[in-house]
Design an enzyme around this catalytic site. Structure first.
Site, PDB file in Angstrom:
ATOM      1  N   GLU A 122       0.825  -1.216   0.000  1.00 25.73           N
ATOM      2  CA  GLU A 122       0.000   0.000   0.000  1.00 25.73           C
ATOM      3  C   GLU A 122       0.860   1.267   0.000  1.00 25.73           C
ATOM      4  O   GLU A 122       1.273   1.742   1.050  1.00 25.73           O
ATOM      5  CB  GLU A 122      -0.941   0.013   1.225  1.00 25.73           C
ATOM      6  N   LYS A 177      -2.419  -1.882  -3.266  1.00 23.31           N
ATOM      7  CA  LYS A 177      -3.483  -1.032  -2.694  1.00 23.31           C
ATOM      8  C   LYS A 177      -3.095   0.434  -2.866  1.00 23.31           C
ATOM      9  O   LYS A 177      -2.454   1.029  -1.993  1.00 23.31           O
ATOM     10  CB  LYS A 177      -3.676  -1.388  -1.213  1.00 23.31           C
TER      11      LYS A 177
HETATM   12  C1  5MM Z   1      -8.042   1.526   8.447  1.00 19.82           C
HETATM   13  O1  5MM Z   1      -7.118   2.571   8.425  1.00 19.82           O
HETATM   14  C2  5MM Z   1      -5.741   2.268   8.223  1.00 19.82           C
HETATM   15  C3  5MM Z   1      -5.036   3.277   9.063  1.00 19.82           C
HETATM   16  O2  5MM Z   1      -4.261   2.655   9.969  1.00 19.82           O
HETATM   17  P1  5MM Z   1      -3.448   3.558  11.059  1.00 19.82           P
HETATM   18  O3  5MM Z   1      -4.356   3.714  12.197  1.00 19.82           O
HETATM   19  O4  5MM Z   1      -2.251   2.728  11.349  1.00 19.82           O
HETATM   20  O5  5MM Z   1      -3.105   4.863  10.397  1.00 19.82           O
HETATM   21  C4  5MM Z   1      -5.297   2.516   6.765  1.00 19.82           C
HETATM   22  O6  5MM Z   1      -4.054   1.993   6.477  1.00 19.82           O
HETATM   23  C5  5MM Z   1      -6.296   1.957   5.821  1.00 19.82           C
HETATM   24  O7  5MM Z   1      -6.186   0.563   5.756  1.00 19.82           O
HETATM   25  C6  5MM Z   1      -6.123   2.512   4.415  1.00 19.82           C
HETATM   26  O8  5MM Z   1      -5.631   3.832   4.410  1.00 19.82           O
HETATM   27  C7  5MM Z   1      -7.463   2.503   3.739  1.00 19.82           C
HETATM   28  O9  5MM Z   1      -8.389   3.158   4.556  1.00 19.82           O
HETATM   29  P2  5MM Z   1      -9.267   4.315   3.918  1.00 19.82           P
HETATM   30  O10 5MM Z   1     -10.067   4.850   5.071  1.00 19.82           O
HETATM   31  O11 5MM Z   1      -8.312   5.302   3.331  1.00 19.82           O
HETATM   32  O12 5MM Z   1     -10.113   3.592   2.877  1.00 19.82           O
END
Ligand code: 5MM
Length: 336
Positions: free
Chosen positions: A175, A217
């Site tokens: 990601e 991702k």
């Molecule tokens: C679920 O949010 C994740 C954030 O983790 P942290 O608390 O460690 O920052 C994040 O990595 C998430 O999996 C991705 O950004 C995708 O989430 P969104 O909300 O952007 O779809």
């Protein structure tokens, strides 16, 4: 077809997507406090167990990304969270990075940490039922950023993480998130995201990662959240597809977008346009956190005992995203 490729396809095929429920306790606390709920281990478990037991898990969700606390939690029925997820047919996954920290010598930027001791942690997660993992690199856009240093060091970490994960027979989600913050145009986002993704694959190839056994991702190509430019969903999809076609090797089985701060409807509409215009061989689906959970969290916070109301809201969102992953969504379906 390798075992890793089979797992990746199982997670992403037939319009299924990924529920990113891997918020660290810090992020989850912000989300819960924003809806006036105390952030305790019990409340974090209650919300997540409600989602993971929803009816749409079976047809819409191919994988769930968990956080360390959650993968170790036991539900009221005595089952572990990975067992609850596996029972629906979805595959349990785990976030294995330990967060983005200040990058030395470019301290306004971030480097994601978590490689130390990773091999041992992966064995533990595999034993708990995880079959895929996630690591997120974050990049910001400005005149100077992302710097070559941030692009290179995060790509290197993503590649080293991926080799260890595949060694442990799990699928790494790679990601690289180029953040939406800023007043840049979508064309700037296109060029910076292309640089970031190309470098990631350069490093993955150097480290001999099996590209048929990963999931990418990425962010979509969008104008900055403070930009005056407003582009249509059609334009977003064409720019996103062009960027990925130019930067992602064809062996990669699938791409699962992050929502990155888009509203639930924007993230659904844009994914739908991407699939309508998809002229690649990649599966294009979702790995959403906020865009799958936001409304459900609001409903849950009104009455955490009303499981049906929360699940109905989540089911609707998951169904809309799964339609979008097949290019079959339309705005009229939102009100049915
Ligand atoms: C679920 O949010 C994740 C954030 O983790 P942290 O608390 O460690 O920052 C994040 O990595 C998430 O999996 C991705 O950004 C995708 O989430 P969104 O909300 O952007 O779809």
């Amino acid at each position: 077809m390798s075992e890793l490729n089979k797992i990746a396809i199982q997670i992403l095929s037939s319009g299924k997507g990924i529920l990113a429920a891997d918020e660290s306790n810090g992020t989850m606390t912000k989300r819960l406090e924003a809806v006036s709920v105390k952030s305790s281990p019990e409340n974090r478990l209650a919300f997540r167990e409600t989602l993971f037991s929803s009816e749409s898990m079976k047809d819409c969700i191919g994988g769930v990304i968990l956080y360390d606390e959650t993968i170790n939690q036991i539900t009221s029925s005595g089952k572990s969270i990975p067992e609850v997820i596996a029972k629906t047919g979805a595959i349990p996954g785990i976030k294995v990075d330990t967060g983005a920290k200040e990058l030395a010598n470019s301290t306004e930027e971030k480097i994601t940490e978590g490689l130390d001791g990773l091999r041992e942690r992966l064995k533990k997660y595999y034993a708990l039922g995880a079959r895929f993992t996630k690591w997120r690199g974050v990049y910001s856009i400005s005149d100077k950023f992302p710097s070559k240093l941030a692009i290179h060091s995060n790509a290197h970490a993503l590649a080293r993480y991926s080799t260890l994960v595949q060694e442990c027979n799990m699928v790494p989600i790679v990601e690289p998130e180029v953040l939406m913050d800023g007043s840049h145009t979508a064309d700037i986002c296109f060029s910076k995201t292309s640089d970031v993704i190309k470098k990631c694959f350069e490093e993955l190839i150097l480290h001999k990662v099996d590209l048929s056994g990963i999931i990418l991702k990425p962010n979509m190509i969008l104008s900055g959240s403070q930009s005056k430019e407003k582009i249509s969903s059609e334009e977003i999809s064409l720019k996103t597809l062009k960027c990925l076609k130019n930067s992602v090797p064809s062996e990669v089985p699938g791409i699962a977008f992050l929502s990155g701060g888009q509203s639930e409807i924007e993230a659904t509409e844009n994914l739908n346009s991407i699939n309508k215009n998809n002229n690649t061989n990649f599966i294009m689906t979702y790995s959403y956190g906020r865009a799958l959970q936001q409304s459900a969290l609001k409903i849950w916070s009104n009455n955490i005992k009303d499981i049906d109301a929360t699940q109905n809201t989540f089911n609707h969102r998951a169904k809309m995203c799964t339609l979008a992953a097949q290019g079959k969504w339309s705005s009229e379906l939102e009100n049915k």
